[in-house]
Design a protein around this motif. Sequence first.
Motif, PDB file in Angstrom:
ATOM      1  N   TYR A   4      -5.045   6.224  -5.826  1.00 39.46           N
ATOM      2  CA  TYR A   4      -4.403   5.142  -6.563  1.00 39.46           C
ATOM      3  C   TYR A   4      -4.498   3.776  -5.886  1.00 39.46           C
ATOM      4  N   GLY A   5      -4.767   3.754  -4.599  1.00 46.19           N
ATOM      5  CA  GLY A   5      -4.651   2.514  -3.852  1.00 46.19           C
ATOM      6  C   GLY A   5      -5.963   1.824  -3.531  1.00 46.19           C
ATOM      7  N   ALA A   6      -6.000   1.238  -2.350  1.00 47.00           N
ATOM      8  CA  ALA A   6      -7.117   0.372  -1.971  1.00 47.00           C
ATOM      9  C   ALA A   6      -8.448   1.096  -1.905  1.00 47.00           C
ATOM     10  N   LEU A   7      -8.443   2.392  -1.604  1.00 42.52           N
ATOM     11  CA  LEU A   7      -9.704   3.116  -1.480  1.00 42.52           C
ATOM     12  C   LEU A   7     -10.192   3.676  -2.806  1.00 42.52           C
ATOM     13  N   SER A   8      -9.450   3.429  -3.874  1.00 41.51           N
ATOM     14  CA  SER A   8      -9.864   3.929  -5.190  1.00 41.51           C
ATOM     15  C   SER A   8     -10.846   2.990  -5.881  1.00 41.51           C
ATOM     16  N   ALA A   9     -11.007   1.793  -5.358  1.00 35.99           N
ATOM     17  CA  ALA A   9     -11.928   0.828  -5.967  1.00 35.99           C
ATOM     18  C   ALA A   9     -12.388  -0.162  -4.907  1.00 35.99           C
ATOM     19  N   ARG A  10     -13.553  -0.706  -5.111  1.00 32.37           N
ATOM     20  CA  ARG A  10     -14.038  -1.743  -4.197  1.00 32.37           C
ATOM     21  C   ARG A  10     -13.495  -3.092  -4.659  1.00 32.37           C
ATOM     22  N   PRO A  11     -13.282  -4.033  -3.757  1.00 35.45           N
ATOM     23  CA  PRO A  11     -13.574  -4.006  -2.310  1.00 35.45           C
ATOM     24  C   PRO A  11     -12.345  -3.658  -1.486  1.00 35.45           C
ATOM     25  N   GLY A  12     -11.547  -2.713  -1.923  1.00 34.18           N
ATOM     26  CA  GLY A  12     -10.338  -2.371  -1.207  1.00 34.18           C
ATOM     27  C   GLY A  12     -10.591  -1.884   0.216  1.00 34.18           C
ATOM     28  N   ARG A  13      -9.656  -2.214   1.096  1.00 33.03           N
ATOM     29  CA  ARG A  13      -9.765  -1.841   2.507  1.00 33.03           C
ATOM     30  C   ARG A  13      -8.395  -1.434   3.042  1.00 33.03           C
ATOM     31  N   VAL A  14      -8.424  -0.811   4.209  1.00 34.82           N
ATOM     32  CA  VAL A  14      -7.184  -0.407   4.877  1.00 34.82           C
ATOM     33  C   VAL A  14      -7.217  -0.908   6.311  1.00 34.82           C
ATOM     34  N   ARG A  15      -6.123  -1.539   6.710  1.00 42.27           N
ATOM     35  CA  ARG A  15      -5.991  -1.998   8.093  1.00 42.27           C
ATOM     36  C   ARG A  15      -4.963  -1.121   8.807  1.00 42.27           C
TER      37      ARG A  15
ATOM     38  N   GLU B 246      -2.821  -1.781   3.026  1.00 42.35           N
ATOM     39  CA  GLU B 246      -3.907  -1.722   2.055  1.00 42.35           C
ATOM     40  C   GLU B 246      -4.078  -3.090   1.416  1.00 42.35           C
ATOM     41  N   VAL B 247      -5.339  -3.547   1.346  1.00 46.47           N
ATOM     42  CA  VAL B 247      -5.632  -4.861   0.775  1.00 46.47           C
ATOM     43  C   VAL B 247      -6.857  -4.745  -0.132  1.00 46.47           C
ATOM     44  N   GLY B 248      -6.913  -5.634  -1.120  1.00 37.91           N
ATOM     45  CA  GLY B 248      -8.099  -5.729  -1.969  1.00 37.91           C
ATOM     46  C   GLY B 248      -8.238  -4.654  -3.015  1.00 37.91           C
ATOM     47  N   GLY B 249      -7.241  -3.808  -3.170  1.00 35.45           N
ATOM     48  CA  GLY B 249      -7.316  -2.746  -4.152  1.00 35.45           C
ATOM     49  C   GLY B 249      -6.690  -3.155  -5.473  1.00 35.45           C
ATOM     50  N   PRO B 250      -6.588  -2.230  -6.421  1.00 36.41           N
ATOM     51  CA  PRO B 250      -5.955  -2.540  -7.704  1.00 36.41           C
ATOM     52  C   PRO B 250      -4.465  -2.778  -7.522  1.00 36.41           C
ATOM     53  N   PRO B 251      -3.824  -3.464  -8.461  1.00 40.05           N
ATOM     54  CA  PRO B 251      -2.372  -3.689  -8.363  1.00 40.05           C
ATOM     55  C   PRO B 251      -1.628  -2.361  -8.258  1.00 40.05           C
ATOM     56  N   VAL B 252      -0.617  -2.366  -7.438  1.00 41.21           N
ATOM     57  CA  VAL B 252       0.131  -1.139  -7.181  1.00 41.21           C
ATOM     58  C   VAL B 252       1.419  -1.130  -8.000  1.00 41.21           C
ATOM     59  N   THR B 253       1.690   0.030  -8.578  1.00 35.11           N
ATOM     60  CA  THR B 253       2.947   0.232  -9.287  1.00 35.11           C
ATOM     61  C   THR B 253       3.771   1.249  -8.514  1.00 35.11           C
ATOM     62  N   ALA B 254       4.974   0.894  -8.169  1.00 39.92           N
ATOM     63  CA  ALA B 254       5.826   1.813  -7.414  1.00 39.92           C
ATOM     64  C   ALA B 254       6.092   3.070  -8.230  1.00 39.92           C
ATOM     65  N   PRO B 255       6.010   4.252  -7.601  1.00 42.12           N
ATOM     66  CA  PRO B 255       6.246   5.499  -8.341  1.00 42.12           C
ATOM     67  C   PRO B 255       7.695   5.601  -8.811  1.00 42.12           C
ATOM     68  N   ALA B 256       7.876   6.289  -9.951  1.00 45.42           N
ATOM     69  CA  ALA B 256       9.226   6.447 -10.500  1.00 45.42           C
ATOM     70  C   ALA B 256      10.089   7.305  -9.589  1.00 45.42           C
ATOM     71  N   HIS B 257       9.472   8.249  -8.873  1.00 47.28           N
ATOM     72  CA  HIS B 257      10.219   9.084  -7.936  1.00 47.28           C
ATOM     73  C   HIS B 257       9.332   9.401  -6.739  1.00 47.28           C
ATOM     74  N   ARG B 258       9.951   9.698  -5.619  1.00 45.29           N
ATOM     75  CA  ARG B 258       9.217  10.000  -4.397  1.00 45.29           C
ATOM     76  C   ARG B 258       8.701  11.433  -4.452  1.00 45.29           C
ATOM     77  N   GLY B 259       7.379  11.615  -4.317  1.00 46.00           N
ATOM     78  CA  GLY B 259       6.798  12.941  -4.255  1.00 46.00           C
ATOM     79  C   GLY B 259       6.856  13.500  -2.847  1.00 46.00           C
ATOM     80  N   PHE B 260       6.254  14.693  -2.679  1.00 48.20           N
ATOM     81  CA  PHE B 260       6.289  15.325  -1.360  1.00 48.20           C
ATOM     82  C   PHE B 260       5.592  14.477  -0.320  1.00 48.20           C
ATOM     83  N   GLY B 261       4.464  13.845  -0.710  1.00 49.30           N
ATOM     84  CA  GLY B 261       3.735  13.021   0.246  1.00 49.30           C
ATOM     85  C   GLY B 261       4.584  11.896   0.801  1.00 49.30           C
ATOM     86  N   SER B 262       5.296  11.219  -0.082  1.00 48.83           N
ATOM     87  CA  SER B 262       6.165  10.126   0.367  1.00 48.83           C
ATOM     88  C   SER B 262       7.304  10.643   1.226  1.00 48.83           C
ATOM     89  N   ARG B 263       7.887  11.785   0.820  1.00 46.73           N
ATOM     90  CA  ARG B 263       8.977  12.352   1.614  1.00 46.73           C
ATOM     91  C   ARG B 263       8.487  12.794   2.990  1.00 46.73           C
TER      92      ARG B 263
END
Length: 314
Positions: free
Chosen positions: A228-239, A259-276
Amino acid sequence: MVDATSDLVYRTNHDWSEVDVVGGNLLFGRPGSLTPDWLDVLVHPDDRDQVRDAIARARATQTPFSAEHRLRSEDGSWVWVSSRAVPIRPIGGDVTEWFGAATDITARRQHEEHQRLLLNELNHRVKNTLAIVQSLALQTLRGTDDMGLACDRFEARLHALAQAHDVLTRQQWEHATLQDIVRTAIAPCLVDDPERFDIEGPDMQLDPQRALALSMALHELCSNATKYGALSARPGRVRIRWRAEVVQGRRSLVLSWEEVGGPPVTAPAHRGFGSRLIERGLRHDLGGEVALDFGTAGVTCRITAPLPNLEVAA
């Protein structure tokens, strides 16, 4: 034969009140008679009752004496020995003396202790690993409607855990460098484009618990960025940046994911296991603070953890 052996050779009178060192491995110095209180002087305090009981048993049954215990050597150190003495007596008569030898088994006992510690450590690690796997399985599969997707996620998380184990195994599970943990965690994301990560930080070492926790958290951040984030599309990068600094009077590790340069981020409606796992798991295992933010410009994560068990290389 006495001069040729590496054992300490000794003889005693019938009741063990007099002990003569005949020769061999002279732990006590030159051959000669020991003082009557030899047991209290030369035998380790923790082993004296055992030796007394073995002597009493041998005398009562007129059978060979045998015991493993520690002796004080001439330089004052404690040496483990395996001691055995046979009764000497005329045919049909009572025991007149005992003749024995003590073999230095210090190296063997140290090896046995090392093996015991390794087995205990292995048992501890296996239990911890099984607990982690159980938690991953429960959290990944709980409430899912797509078993195929859930199995793929579970397999990916197991793979991340295995890779972190590999990094620690190369260092005999004593520590892992933060550089290795980071590069191992992001490796799957570098296949198509190795230049999408900016990594910067000093050489640092993490203890196994922190290394595993951080590795799993970085895996979740990478997975989210890929989907969903910066690595899902170019020219997104991660610092990824880290440093050691003083936070509230304590020397701490500060690591940031941006994460920079990726698509606009929408905050998830609820925290999944990854976030927890990132927020609660890291906070628990690192004993620090984790700030995970789903800002419109890109996901950021700031990890702050005290450094009692981490080192910065000189």
